[in-house]
Enzyme design. Structure first.
Site, PDB file in Angstrom:
ATOM      1  N   ASP A 122       0.795  -1.221   0.000  1.00  0.00           N
ATOM      2  CA  ASP A 122       0.000   0.000   0.000  1.00  0.00           C
ATOM      3  C   ASP A 122       0.833   1.279   0.000  1.00  0.00           C
ATOM      4  OD1 ASP A 122      -2.670  -0.957  -0.086  1.00  0.00           O
ATOM      5  OD2 ASP A 122      -2.474  -1.643   1.980  1.00  0.00           O
ATOM      6  N   ASP A 180      -7.267  -3.592  -5.214  1.00  0.00           N
ATOM      7  CA  ASP A 180      -6.826  -2.325  -4.633  1.00  0.00           C
ATOM      8  C   ASP A 180      -5.429  -1.933  -5.112  1.00  0.00           C
ATOM      9  OD1 ASP A 180      -8.468  -4.086  -3.072  1.00  0.00           O
ATOM     10  OD2 ASP A 180      -8.383  -2.701  -1.382  1.00  0.00           O
TER      11      ASP A 180
END
Length: 403
Positions: A122, A180
């Site tokens: 991330d 994502d």
């Protein structure tokens, strides 16, 4: 396989007709909506001034539980760390409020150590939303160094046999990739621009191509998770962990796909990515379960629709992506995307979703959904919903500067 966009345009006209006729919704004028956006930008700056007073120096806001009066915060290591300073930087850019800028710098000073974190996929969310925006506003060599180091850390998670960056580390025998991760690729493109090293660019392209091949169903909805064999890249399983079922369309997952492939087209100019973004957008906008106000339920296939919770975070990501995508396609498709985004932005800036000063724990938007299957963060504010909402307002204001 390439498909003609002509068919997609015809289908998207069905969406516009449904909103305008069957739902009898009056579309806002651009000038009226821009006035509302300007008002909400100022109120957002005030709200974040309130929020910053509630935070400890080394903590980052995550959500707020109204029933408990509890502000939930984190350290710098979770995936949400970059959204608060990133949102502050957007608001500083929009308002000139230096108090917001100084708060962003303080939080980034805490966050910067994550540039060497190789345990997370991330880093795009964490470091590009924060330091990427900081570099855009005031370029500094220190920001370049942090972003390049972050990209190197992210690139260390690439497996050439799979053709993807690893997402989750919970089981080393399984190579897990979630949709994502498409939004983290922007960091890699930035690193190539700063260094001239094309390896970052190539990793982003290969990850996007592999994801395009395996994550998407024939209707261009997306699975949340694909599990690969790390030794040979074979697909072992496809799941939708945060959705209603493995065959369902988890709303934020569709949003990440739309946003990610829009960025891919921006950074490469490859029409395959524009086609992919268009098809994902078509799936979202034509879906019979998309509410009239444009803010999706947490899953397009949730069992309890229309009683299912809405997800403002998915709506904000979709809105921002459509605003950008509208600039890459010709008319009438550009206007279709823009009107759809305007409907979403009109909803998000309405009292239904937007908070009054000092309410909602200092967050901007209500009605987000974090992880419904785990009964986590349902119908609460979410810091990433705020970030993409602010980005949407910034993009809309920029697009309509003539007003």
């Amino acid at each position: 396989m390439m498909y003609s966009l002509k068919w997609g345009v015809a289908s998207l006209f069905i969406f516009v007709g449904t909103i305008a006729n069957a739902q009898n919704e009056k579309h806002p004028s651009r000038k009226s909506l821009l006035e509302t956006v300007e008002k909400r930008i100022k109120e957002s700056a005030s709200q974040y001034t309130f929020l910053m007073q509630e935070l400890k120096p080394d903590r980052f806001p995550v959500t707020y539980y109204e029933d408990k009066g509890q502000l939930v915060t984190s350290g710098s290591e979770p995936w949400v760390g970059g959204f608060y300073p990133g949102g502050l930087l957007y608001l500083y850019e929009l308002t000139g409020d230096t108090l917001l800028y100084q708060e962003a710098l303080r939080k980034m000073d805490v966050l910067k150590k994550e540039q060497f974190n190789i345990t997370t996929h991330d880093l795009g969310f964490m470091m590009y939303c924060s330091f990427g925006n900081a570099k855009r506003l005031e370029p500094k060599p220190a920001y370049d160094s942090i972003l390049v180091n972050s990209a190197r850390s992210l690139a260390s998670r690439f497996n050439p046999k799979v053709g993807c960056l690893r997402s989750w580390d919970s089981d080393s025998s399984q190579f897990m990739v979630i949709i994502d991760n498409m939004v983290n690729l922007e960091l890699l493109f930035a690193a190539t621009k700063m260094t001239g090293d094309s390896s970052f660019y190539k990793i982003a392209v290969e990850h996007a191509n592999t994801t395009m091949k395996h994550h998407f169903r024939p209707d261009y909805s997306s699975h949340h998770l694909v599990i690969y064999n790390p030794g040979n890249g074979e697909v072992r399983k496809k799941q939708t962990v945060q959705g209603a079922s493995d065959s369902s369309a988890w709303a934020r997952g569709q949003a990440w796909g739309l946003y990610g492939y829009t960025v891919m087209y921006r950074e490469t100019g490859d029409p395959l990515y524009l086609e992919q973004a268009n098809r994902i957008g078509q799936f979202i906008l034509n879906h019979p379960h998309l509410p009239a106000d444009g803010i999706p339920y947490w899953d397009f296939d949730a069992e309890d629709i229309p009683a299912a919770p809405r997800d403002a975070s998915a709506g904000a990501v979709i809105c921002s992506a459509l605003l950008e995508l509208s600039g890459y396609v010709e008319q009438p498709l550009s206007e279709i995307y823009l009107k759809a985004a305007e409907k979403m932005l009109q909803s998000l800036t309405s009292p239904t979703y937007f908070s009054d000063y000092g309410k909602n724990g200092g967050f901007l938007l209500r009605h987000g959904v974090g992880n419904y299957p785990r009964h986590a963060d349902i119908d609460v504010p979410l810091i990433y919903a705020d970030y993409y909402f602010i980005e949407s307002m910034a993009r809309y204001k920029r697009m309509n500067a003539r007003y």
